[in-house]
Scaffold this motif. Structure first.
Motif, short mmCIF file in Angstrom:
data_model
loop_
_atom_site.label_atom_id
_atom_site.label_comp_id
_atom_site.label_asym_id
_atom_site.label_seq_id
_atom_site.Cartn_x
_atom_site.Cartn_y
_atom_site.Cartn_z
N GLY A 1 -6.93 6.52 -4.97
CA GLY A 1 -6.65 5.10 -4.77
C GLY A 1 -7.77 4.19 -5.23
O GLY A 1 -7.57 2.99 -5.40
N ASP A 2 -8.97 4.75 -5.46
CA ASP A 2 -10.06 3.93 -5.97
C ASP A 2 -9.73 3.42 -7.37
O ASP A 2 -10.22 2.37 -7.79
CB ASP A 2 -11.35 4.76 -6.03
N ASP B 1 5.04 -1.89 -7.51
CA ASP B 1 4.77 -0.85 -8.50
C ASP B 1 5.57 -1.09 -9.77
O ASP B 1 5.09 -0.86 -10.87
CB ASP B 1 5.12 0.53 -7.92
N ALA C 1 -5.37 10.75 -1.75
CA ALA C 1 -5.55 9.33 -1.46
C ALA C 1 -6.82 8.77 -2.08
O ALA C 1 -6.91 7.58 -2.37
CB ALA C 1 -5.56 9.10 0.05
N ILE D 1 -4.50 5.94 5.75
CA ILE D 1 -3.93 5.67 4.42
C ILE D 1 -3.13 4.36 4.46
O ILE D 1 -3.20 3.55 3.54
CB ILE D 1 -3.05 6.85 3.95
N LYS E 1 -4.62 -2.87 -0.28
CA LYS E 1 -4.42 -2.94 -1.73
C LYS E 1 -3.12 -3.64 -2.12
O LYS E 1 -3.02 -4.25 -3.16
CB LYS E 1 -4.43 -1.54 -2.34
N TYR E 2 -2.08 -3.48 -1.29
CA TYR E 2 -0.78 -4.05 -1.64
C TYR E 2 -0.49 -5.33 -0.86
O TYR E 2 0.38 -6.10 -1.25
CB TYR E 2 0.35 -3.06 -1.33
N ARG F 1 -3.86 2.22 -7.15
CA ARG F 1 -3.42 2.11 -5.76
C ARG F 1 -2.15 2.93 -5.48
O ARG F 1 -1.85 3.21 -4.33
CB ARG F 1 -3.18 0.64 -5.39
#
Lengths: 513, 125
Positions: free
Chosen positions: A168-169, B121, A165, B101, B108-109, A172
């Motif tokens: 993810g930096d 995506d 994970a 997570i 982010k999404y 994403r």
């Protein structure tokens, strides 16, 4: 190479290899207190810890080869039937050494890669989790207690999800890949837990050797024939383990997790995590059920899955547009080779599996390192980023090319040795079709490796003025040690073959640690 | 009566299967994580039930706590119960990592629906 350690340390080696990274990981967190440069201190600390671990595991292998009995370590001096017993024999001493070598080299390698790919304020946490993951992987290998395996499996899995994970930096998609891995991995682990539960019900013990003895006793008393419990436990364990080692068709978590993880994590996880899964399968299939429960039908099913896996994943690898994904699919195929070896259940087959655990670990570790170096310099791992990169990073890409030859199984690389044993094992059983699949897998590997090599050496960059530097020395040295080892053990396979043969004899004679 | 004696095992399997179905069928990531928790809870019930002793003539086991010297077995097996303490901790940590997570995915999404994430995506690449 003889390693002399004082007696006080030698007696505690089996537990030291786990405690070093476990406590090292917890302590690494405190480097976060240093305002600037804490990440570098954490890195140096991790190198120190994994280096000590490597010395310990090398010494342990020597000790095991020197003594006829497995090393047994009783935690808290409880008898093994009640407490947790660690036991080390020719098989797990070898796997521990493989994991330690990879752990040490990837840690050395990680410095620049992590600096570039992980956010600055998280470096100390990264190394902390990194060491914990290594502790989990080594712990699974060293322990002789089934419930302890489950706990350590979860330690290594949870930390690896976190490490994935952290990608993810940069991208994403790493987060989604990590969550998918977490869900499938937890299902796998829970299935293993259920399988262990049924075994506990049946035998009343958690120690592997004890479980085996109880099963032998039950078989002699005649209570094991048509016993539904033993059947159910085996079924749950096999499904769980197949998920954990990413055997086709339960491999769906693997490609994305390897692709979007930070480069150093891909190298570590690809080289060790699935191998440890295979090791667990060895223990359950041979050490616990070996000789008491007829596993041949299930092993045939595994062989079928493995054959399909080799073909399907190699075909999938040909079509990928991301170099890391090509390697990830190729990993699924290579795991299938390992599974195929031991599912033949003859001596040569198990030897092939054990050899390939080592050979694939060094080849794939080295190749993921090479890709990580390109990611550091160009900022990506897409096919376009690799166009003509061979002329700008010749040393890195030479390593990648030699590694690719190892994946194909070109003579004089260690990949050839594994395939040689595997084909031999298939022929001993008269399975010509299986031998053909192994060779077909090699041909498909030529296709996907050549496609990359052509782009790397003969492609023209999209932007001809873009100059990239060769990778830093801290990346090149570990990369070339692994790739060099893959060539060395392709020419002189005495050490790997002897260790693997010793391990195979141990497994097939119903030996248990 | 025979099958009723296995009531807890049936229940454990039902809980496991409900959780398993949820993990596969739900498209919302948080619901998947909750289902995963349920799935693991079923296993706890299975283990806890395993430790309970009941002899064929119906005498139940007692807790193995030494309070009274006259109390002599049969005892329940405490081992599976103790194992579950560890497994509960593992399950909680798994859920914690999963939720962490998922929170990041939401950041982010902007969504935690699997279909929308896949679509995002696809747009990217």
């Amino acid at each position: 190479m003889d390693i002399e350690l004082p007696e006080s340390i030698r007696a505690h080696l089996p537990v030291l290899v786990v405690l070093l990274p476990l406590f090292g990981g917890l302590l690494a967190m405190f480097t976060g207190l240093v305002q600037r440069g804490g990440g570098v201190i954490a890195w140096a600390w991790s190198v120190l810890i994994t280096g000590l671990m490597l010395v310990c595991s090398a010494a342990m292998l020597q000790l095991v080869h020197a003594s006829p009995e497995p090393l047994v370590y009783r935690l808290g001096s409880w008898p093994e039937a009640y407490g947790i017993g660690y036991s080390v024999d020719a098989l797990n001493a070898y796997v521990i050494l493989v994991v330690s070598i990879i752990a040490f080299l990837t840690t050395v390698y990680a410095k620049d890669s992590v600096m570039a790919e992980v956010a600055n304020d998280r470096h100390h946490l990264f190394y902390s989790v990194w060491l914990l993951a290594i502790a989990g992987l080594i712990g699974i290998t060293v322990t002789g207690d089934t419930f302890n395996i489950y706990v350590l499996l979860e330690i290594s899995s949870l930390t690896v999800y976190t490490l994935v994970a952290l990608g993810g930096d940069r991208d994403r998609r790493a987060l989604v890949a990590a969550l998918k891995y977490l869900i499938l991995g937890s299902i796998g682990a829970t299935f293993i837990l259920l399988g262990i539960g049924y075994l506990l019900m049946l035998t009343g013990t958690l120690n592997m050797g004890d479980m085996h003895d109880q099963l032998v006793r039950m078989r002699e008393a005649g209570t094991l024939a048509n016993n539904r419990t033993v059947f159910v436990s085996f079924a749950f364990l096999m499904v769980g383990l197949s998920l954990k080692m990413a055997l086709f068709p339960l491999h769906l978590w693997l490609p994305n997790a390897y692709t979007y993880a930070p480069s150093a994590v891909s190298a570590l996880v690809a080289a060790t995590a699935t191998k440890v899964g295979v090791y667990m399968t060895f223990r359950f299939v041979f050490t616990i059920y070996g000789g008491v429960y007829d596993t041949s039908a299930d092993l045939q099913l595994l062989a079928l899955c493995a054959c399909l896996g080799i073909v399907v994943s190699s075909v999938a690898a040909v079509r990928q547009m991301n170099v890391k994904k090509v390697l990830a699919y190729s990993s699924v195929g290579q795991i299938a080779y390992i599974v195929l070896g031991f599912s033949l259940a003859n001596h040569t087959g198990v030897t092939a599996s054990v050899i390939h655990i080592f050979n694939h670990a060094i080849i794939k570790g080295g190749m993921f390192m090479a890709v990580g170096a390109v990611a550091l310099r160009t900022g990506g791992t897409k096919i376009e980023d690799f166009k003509g990169i061979g002329r700008q990073m010749p040393v890195t890409m030479a390593a990648f090319t030699v590694g690719g030859c190892g994946l194909i199984g070109v003579p004089l690389t260690s990949g050839f040795i594994s395939k040689w044993y595997l084909v031999q094992a298939a022929m001993e059983e008269g399975y010509w079709g299986v031998a053909a699949v192994v060779l077909l897998g090699g041909v498909l590997a030529i296709v996907y490796v050549w496609r990359l090599i052509e782009i790397i050496w003969f492609g023209t960059p999209d932007d001809p003025n873009k100059r990239v530097k060769e990778a830093p020395l801290s990346m090149l040295v570990p990369m070339w040690i692994l790739i060099g080892a893959s060539v060395y053990f392709g020419i002189d396979a005495t050490w790997t073959a002897d260790s693997a043969r010793a391990a195979a004899s141990l497994l097939l004679n119903g030996g248990h640690g | 009566m025979e099958s009723f004696g296995y009531f807890n095992y049936w229940l454990a399997i039902v809980i496991i299967m409900i959780g398993f179905y949820g993990v596969i069928a739900r498209r919302n990531l948080l619901k998947q994580a909750i289902s995963l928790g349920l799935f693991q809870t079923g296993v706890f019930l299975f283990y806890v039930t395993m430790g309970v002793y009941r002899s064929p003539d119906g005498t139940a086991g007692v807790a193995p706590i030494w309070t009274d010297a006259a109390k002599t077995g049969p005892f329940d097996n405490p081992l599976p119960h103790v194992l579950m303490l560890t497994a509960i901790v593992v399950s909680v940590s798994t859920l914690a990592v999963a939720v962490a997570i998922i929170v990041n995915i939401q950041r982010k999404y902007g969504t935690i629906e699997e279909d929308e994430i896949l679509e995002a995506d696809k747009r990217d690449s």
